[in-house]
Each structure stands twice: as structure tokens, then as C-alpha cells.
Write a protein that holds these residues in place. Sequence first.
Motif, PDB file in Angstrom:
ATOM      1  N   THR A 229      29.405  22.324  54.232  1.00 42.14           N
ATOM      2  CA  THR A 229      29.402  21.087  54.341  1.00 42.14           C
ATOM      3  C   THR A 229      28.663  20.563  52.945  1.00 42.14           C
ATOM      4  N   THR A 230      27.449  21.269  52.720  1.00 40.11           N
ATOM      5  CA  THR A 230      26.944  21.032  51.502  1.00 40.11           C
ATOM      6  C   THR A 230      27.905  21.025  50.190  1.00 40.11           C
ATOM      7  N   PHE A 231      28.682  21.939  50.074  1.00 38.32           N
ATOM      8  CA  PHE A 231      29.557  22.078  48.984  1.00 38.32           C
ATOM      9  C   PHE A 231      30.617  21.090  49.170  1.00 38.32           C
ATOM     10  N   ASN A 232      31.039  20.725  50.307  1.00 39.06           N
ATOM     11  CA  ASN A 232      32.302  19.579  50.476  1.00 39.06           C
ATOM     12  C   ASN A 232      31.697  18.368  50.240  1.00 39.06           C
ATOM     13  N   THR A 233      30.225  18.066  50.331  1.00 39.96           N
ATOM     14  CA  THR A 233      29.601  16.986  49.908  1.00 39.96           C
ATOM     15  C   THR A 233      29.603  16.535  48.586  1.00 39.96           C
ATOM     16  N   LEU A 234      29.322  17.640  47.845  1.00 42.00           N
ATOM     17  CA  LEU A 234      29.177  17.730  46.189  1.00 42.00           C
ATOM     18  C   LEU A 234      30.377  17.638  45.926  1.00 42.00           C
ATOM     19  N   ILE A 235      31.529  18.145  46.265  1.00 43.78           N
ATOM     20  CA  ILE A 235      32.862  18.230  45.669  1.00 43.78           C
ATOM     21  C   ILE A 235      33.335  17.052  45.900  1.00 43.78           C
ATOM     22  N   SER A 236      33.056  16.209  47.090  1.00 43.83           N
ATOM     23  CA  SER A 236      33.682  14.977  47.224  1.00 43.83           C
ATOM     24  C   SER A 236      32.888  13.979  46.267  1.00 43.83           C
ATOM     25  N   ALA A 237      31.652  14.262  46.136  1.00 39.19           N
ATOM     26  CA  ALA A 237      30.879  13.140  45.224  1.00 39.19           C
ATOM     27  C   ALA A 237      31.475  13.364  43.875  1.00 39.19           C
ATOM     28  N   ALA A 238      31.593  14.672  43.479  1.00 38.74           N
ATOM     29  CA  ALA A 238      32.130  14.903  42.143  1.00 38.74           C
ATOM     30  C   ALA A 238      33.291  14.174  42.114  1.00 38.74           C
ATOM     31  N   CYS A 239      34.243  14.153  42.767  1.00 35.89           N
ATOM     32  CA  CYS A 239      35.813  13.671  42.612  1.00 35.89           C
ATOM     33  C   CYS A 239      35.676  12.133  42.718  1.00 35.89           C
ATOM     34  N   ASP A 240      34.676  11.573  43.497  1.00 36.52           N
ATOM     35  CA  ASP A 240      34.711  10.344  43.702  1.00 36.52           C
ATOM     36  C   ASP A 240      34.142   9.807  42.312  1.00 36.52           C
ATOM     37  N   HIS A 241      33.463  10.420  41.558  1.00 38.58           N
ATOM     38  CA  HIS A 241      32.934   9.995  40.305  1.00 38.58           C
ATOM     39  C   HIS A 241      33.895  10.585  38.949  1.00 38.58           C
ATOM     40  N   SER A 242      35.115  11.042  39.476  1.00 41.52           N
ATOM     41  CA  SER A 242      35.900  11.428  38.448  1.00 41.52           C
ATOM     42  C   SER A 242      35.446  12.977  37.814  1.00 41.52           C
ATOM     43  N   GLN A 243      34.406  13.650  38.194  1.00 41.62           N
ATOM     44  CA  GLN A 243      34.158  14.773  37.717  1.00 41.62           C
ATOM     45  C   GLN A 243      34.924  15.990  38.276  1.00 41.62           C
ATOM     46  N   ALA A 244      36.072  15.969  37.641  1.00 42.32           N
ATOM     47  CA  ALA A 244      37.028  16.899  38.124  1.00 42.32           C
ATOM     48  C   ALA A 244      36.498  18.360  38.019  1.00 42.32           C
ATOM     49  N   GLU A 245      35.974  18.431  36.824  1.00 47.26           N
ATOM     50  CA  GLU A 245      35.686  19.779  36.190  1.00 47.26           C
ATOM     51  C   GLU A 245      34.638  20.341  37.053  1.00 47.26           C
ATOM     52  N   ASN A 246      33.554  19.536  37.423  1.00 47.40           N
ATOM     53  CA  ASN A 246      32.405  20.230  38.276  1.00 47.40           C
ATOM     54  C   ASN A 246      32.746  20.334  39.621  1.00 47.40           C
ATOM     55  N   ALA A 247      33.822  19.521  40.060  1.00 48.62           N
ATOM     56  CA  ALA A 247      34.458  19.969  41.604  1.00 48.62           C
ATOM     57  C   ALA A 247      35.040  20.984  41.491  1.00 48.62           C
ATOM     58  N   LEU A 248      35.729  21.293  40.487  1.00 47.69           N
ATOM     59  CA  LEU A 248      36.284  22.708  40.521  1.00 47.69           C
ATOM     60  C   LEU A 248      35.426  24.053  40.235  1.00 47.69           C
ATOM     61  N   LYS A 249      34.558  23.437  39.537  1.00 44.77           N
ATOM     62  CA  LYS A 249      33.421  24.548  39.326  1.00 44.77           C
ATOM     63  C   LYS A 249      32.549  25.023  40.860  1.00 44.77           C
ATOM     64  N   LEU A 250      32.568  23.811  41.522  1.00 40.79           N
ATOM     65  CA  LEU A 250      31.890  24.091  42.834  1.00 40.79           C
ATOM     66  C   LEU A 250      32.622  25.017  43.738  1.00 40.79           C
ATOM     67  N   LEU A 251      34.117  24.803  43.672  1.00 43.98           N
ATOM     68  CA  LEU A 251      35.001  25.521  44.381  1.00 43.98           C
ATOM     69  C   LEU A 251      34.642  27.098  43.885  1.00 43.98           C
TER      70      LEU A 251
END
Length: 555
Positions: free
Chosen positions: A410-432
Amino acid sequence: MRLCLRALGAPLRGFVLHSGKRVASCFSTAGFDLPDWFKNPEDGGSCAGLGGDGDDDFVLPAKSGTLEERRETATGSGTKPLSILARCPASHQEAEFEADLDEVSRILSSRFASPEAIVIAMDCCHVRVSGRLVDKILHRFNSDWVAAFGFFMWAGTQDGYRHCANSYDSMVDIVGKFKQFDLMCGLISQMHEVGGLVSLVTMTKVMRRLCGANRWSDAIDAFHKMDQFGVAKDTKAMNVLLDTLCKERSVKRAMGAFQQLMGTIPPDESSFNTLVHGWCNARMMKEARKTMKQMEEHGFSPSVVTYTSLIEAYCMEKDFQTVDNILGEMRRRGCPPNIITYTIVMHALGKAGRTQEALDTFEKVKQDACTPDASFYNSLIYILGRAGRFLDANFVVAEMHRTGISPNVTTFNTLISAACDHSQAENALKLLVQMEEKSCKPDIKTYTPLLKLCCKRQWVRTLLFLICHMFRKDITPDFSTYTLLVSWLCRNGKLVQSCLFLEEMVSKGFAPKQETFDLVLDKLENRNMHSAMRKIQLLRVQVAGNRRKSNETRW
DNA sequence: TGAAGTTTAA
């Protein structure tokens, strides 16, 4: 280590999946747009640009991995699970197990009209059936009841193997999820005849699935018939029934059942708390208070659980004044709020846009000497992420590490979702990638925001990559993810792909909403795609038929 | 998945 999508050419083009086969092969042949950040690295950061000499290049960032791992990942065969970091089977036995798993998955991936057809197809399959194999396959195909049930029937006939209670329970849950109540009934009888394998766990699944299909009175009947299968109708069982009815939007029926049963089955604190929570969820606060009174009459004083349910309801109403009053009452009555209470209050304040007050809750938690747990931190991260305060969110993650609480999925999902919401696709993929490195298993919620972002930006190749990644991890889209893919692709003019997902969705036993069909049919008509239209119309008729059939089945 | 809390969302 960097993983190049082109290096995975074989799995991409052959794309051996237990699901999404046609969808994926369609994606891999047409000429699609690249992610924006690939074309314009300055737009999305440096993660994606490598070489850039062909349309297939898309690179996910990763930090570690030996040369061997790189080689193995890059040349990984289509039947191996796709992993950003390569995995090797621990032993020879393990390798055999993996091979058997792949073989069964391969057979089950073809579309079969019925479970019986699968039993026939499986007969030429020489794998060693074990409880572990059955459980793994049922987990992998838990969104495809035909495949799961066909395999289950076949496995049950194999020499030297007998289904255990646990496998039966999983199967009961899967057929129940797809409203195959006749089959569910048959399984229960079989479990009983085979040797009393029916337990409260089994009956819990039965009751939950019946309620999920709005068959509340059938669920109550199932409860009454439990003792025929040797399961005691005791307080614990009654609480399951009450909870099920409450969670499935029928607190009134729960109360009715409770009033009938309480003469013969003694209620406990949970019974009352379940009902109070049911009323609170339905925002029927008068009834909630009445049940609390009844609780006291039975000699149980309201506990932190009871009060927390009330608080949650007032939080949903954004009535923070009443929330404060209840917090005061709790303290006065010697029943102080705990970390769950604080999580609810903090989260509600955050969602209501009162970020500072929400963050002040953290101070109160510390004053009360309450110990934050993972959910509390996750909620805090959610609030910070929503406000775009990524530095602070990362600070909280560091705090989690410092206090010995590992970030979870859930921690990761929350961070990924927030990154996506702020168009930070690169960060979101890094989190994955980080999740993979930390052996934190992603789930469907990990992928949804990423898929959504890809759909929105028309990054179809990245979308394909993620879908591939997802299937390889035994994560299949749920109802909403399918709906998302179908409608976003449709809105973005990718009609062929949209239709394929719609077909796959139906073949998995999901019943798409009328709006979804309408949207697709409308776009098809605009584009004069008449043969596709006929196909989708047929699909709609099929879904309506399935719906009728499942309503006719009686438990 | 389940007596209370955290992640998607049209």
C-alpha cells in the motif's frame, strides 16, 4: 541493470500469457506511439531514452543486477515469469514444479467453451498434481472460473491425489465470485460426502458470495443449513452472517437476523460492534446509538471499536465538531482513541482539504504515546502525496524505516498513485522497480494508476509493457481495470484494442456495464465499423443472457 | 478481505 523492451522481443510477440493473449498480440503488431518521455527525454526524465533507433525501445530504469541476471532477463523465454530482476528456481524440484505450472497454464490459456472441454484437453497433460500446484493454478486463474473449475475437476480424478479442504474452499470462492451458484452448491455437497471438509471458512465464502450477488435471504438460508454440513451455528458463525449482511448493504436484514437468532445464540461484543458499524456505514446514526444502548443492556460497554465506527461515520459527513465531542467522551469514559481512530480522523481531515489539521494529528498521536503503524504512515503519505509534497512523503518513508516498519504494497501503491496524479511517470516507474528490488509483490492497485496514465497519454507501448508485466505476475485486471482500459482506449480512438479488451472481459465472466457497451458501440458507429459493431452487439446479448441465467439459479 | 483504519474512481 537496464531492461530493454526490445530484448524481450520473443515474449512480446509470442506473448505467452494465460490471459490477454489476443489483446497483447494485437498491441505488438500495430504501429503505436512511443511514450512522450521517450521522444522528448527532457519531458519525462532520463529513464527511457536508450539508443532510440527503433520504435520498440522502451527502457525501465533499474539500479542493480549482475551481468548474469541481465542476460537471463533479456533472453528470458516466453513461458518464464517476466521479472525486472531475474529469478532462478532454487532446486531441480522447483524447476520441475515451475515447468508443470507453465504447462498447465499454457493449456488453460486457450479459450475453452466449458470446464468439460478442459478436462478432455488436460488428459494428455503429464504433470505431477499436488496441493501446491492446484492452489497456485487456482490463484492464477481466479478470474477465469471455466479454466479454474475445468482444471479442478481434472485434478480431482488423478491417481494418488485428493483435493484438500483449502483447495475446495478456493474453488468455492471462485465459482461464487462468478455467480455459478449451482456449481458452488455441488462443491459443498461433494466436500461433505468426501469426508466432512466443510468448515466455517467454506460457509463464510458461501455467505459472502451470495450476499455479493444480492441474495441476502439465500445467505441466511445457507447459515441455517450449516449444521447439516457439520458446521456449528455458534456466536462466531452468527457474527460472520451479520458482518456479511452489513458489508453487503443490508444492515436491516442483519438486524432482523440478529433479533431472531439472539434467543438461541448468545451475542458477544463483536456482534454488537458489527451491527453498530453497519448502521454507521448506512449513516443511520440513530439506529447506531440504539444498538449501542442495547449493547450496554447486554452488559457490554462500548469499546474503542464502537466509538471508532461512530467517528468514522461523522468523518464521512465532515462533521468534525461531533468527532471532537466523541473523542472527548472516549477520554472521559476511560476508552482513549487508538491509532486506528487517529488514522480515520487524520485521513478524513486530509481528504477534506484540511491538510494542516491532518498533519497536526501526528502530534496528537505522539502526545498520546500512541505508536503509529504502517496504515497510519500510509495515510500520512497519501495526504502529503495528494498535496504534491513528495519530499515530505519521502521523509515519512524514511521515518518508517527508522522505526522498523517496512513500507508495504500500500505504501508503494500510494506513492505510485500520487506520482501518476502529478504526472511524474518516471518516478512512478522507478517505484515499480524499487518494489521488485525490495521483493514487495505488486497487486492490481499498483498498476491501475500507471495504466490510467498510459491511456490518458496514449502511451500504448508502455501500456503493453505494463500489461505484460502484470500478467506475468499472476495479476489479472479486475472489473474496474477492464472497464478503464476499454473506455480509455475507446475514447482515445484505439477502437480495435478497446474491443479486444471488452471481449476478453466477457470471456473472463465479467459483465460490463451498459454504459461501457454504449460507449464502444457509439464510437464504432461513428467510424462505420459495422462488422465490429455486430460482434459487440452479440456480446451484449450474451452478457444479458448470462445475467438472466445467474438470476434464475436458486441456492 | 471482513468487529474499526491506509491505496483507483467515472
